[in-house]
Design an enzyme around this catalytic site. Structure first.
Site, PDB file in Angstrom:
ATOM      1  N   ASP A   1      44.767  39.691  45.641  1.00  0.00           N
ATOM      2  CA  ASP A   1      44.963  39.471  44.206  1.00  0.00           C
ATOM      3  C   ASP A   1      45.316  40.812  43.574  1.00  0.00           C
ATOM      4  O   ASP A   1      44.533  41.758  43.654  1.00  0.00           O
ATOM      5  CB  ASP A   1      43.685  38.939  43.553  1.00  0.00           C
TER       6      ASP A   1
ATOM      7  N   LYS B   1      47.556  29.433  39.961  1.00  0.00           N
ATOM      8  CA  LYS B   1      46.100  29.472  39.828  1.00  0.00           C
ATOM      9  C   LYS B   1      45.720  29.777  38.386  1.00  0.00           C
ATOM     10  O   LYS B   1      45.745  30.920  37.959  1.00  0.00           O
ATOM     11  CB  LYS B   1      45.497  30.523  40.765  1.00  0.00           C
TER      12      LYS B   1
ATOM     13  N   LYS C   1      48.993  33.814  38.683  1.00  0.00           N
ATOM     14  CA  LYS C   1      47.638  33.504  38.221  1.00  0.00           C
ATOM     15  C   LYS C   1      47.487  33.994  36.788  1.00  0.00           C
ATOM     16  O   LYS C   1      47.998  35.059  36.431  1.00  0.00           O
ATOM     17  CB  LYS C   1      46.647  34.203  39.167  1.00  0.00           C
TER      18      LYS C   1
END
Length: 200
Positions: free
Chosen positions: A35, A143, A107
């Site tokens: 991430d 996400k 995300k």
């Protein structure tokens, strides 16, 4: 699968060399997913080439690991910026070379900034994914993270995915919630269905 936050999470403000080394070390230690957080200051200053290059370099550093690109939409100020950041992130990650479906995610948030996964911003991100798929044939994952606390709001998000991207995205390799507090409400709703009422 093991996921690791890297690149100076949650600020994303570390020097580039440190961020890339952080990514490589996480992958070497066994991370299957990385991430990263984009440089929002650079993005808001209009330094789009810098942001795109950082994303591409992190994608390269990921090697076999998948990459989730956190836009921190609560700091991007407008829906137009959210859409542009989504397009930029997808293009930059794909510029490194061919990618398998679900190898790249976008995300909404680290979960440290509000607002985060609002319905409007998630919709513009889903539309960016849809348009990228039509152009490239690659399915980018999504996400939404931050602020999804109830089963009802999760269902609304799932309906939006179905309506915008279709059923292919309704699987964990292409869509996931980043909502640790959501689990509590799902367990609460399951208990209510099993017992006929909420626990005291």
């Amino acid at each position: 699968k093991g996921a690791s936050v890297a690149t100076g999470f949650p600020s994303g403000q570390f020097p580039r060399a440190v961020r890339l080394d952080d990514t490589r070390r996480a992958v070497e230690a066994g991370a299957d997913e990385i991430d990263m957080v984009i440089s929002r200051g650079a993005f808001l200053a209009g330094e789009y080439a810098l942001v795109a290059d950082e994303i591409a370099r992190v994608k390269e550093a990921c090697g076999p690991a998948h990459l989730k690109i956190i836009l921190e939409t609560g700091e991007l100020e407008t829906l137009d910026s959210g859409r542009y950041a989504s397009d930029l992130a997808i293009r930059a990650a794909l510029s490194v070379g061919p990618a398998a479906d679900g190898e790249i995610f976008i995300k909404t948030s680290t979960g440290k900034v509000t607002p985060a996964a609002t319905m409007p911003v998630v919709l513009v991100m889903l539309e960016a994914i849809r348009d990228a798929y039509r152009e490239t044939g690659v399915r980018i994952g999504m996400k939404p993270a931050g602020g999804i606390r109830s089963a009802k709001s999760a269902i609304a998000q799932l309906v939006m995915v179905q309506e915008t991207l279709g059923p292919d995205w309704l699987h964990p390799h292409l869509f996931r919630f980043g909502a640790s507090t959501l689990l509590n409400d799902i367990l609460r709703q399951g208990s209510r269905l099993a017992r006929g009422g909420y626990a005291a």
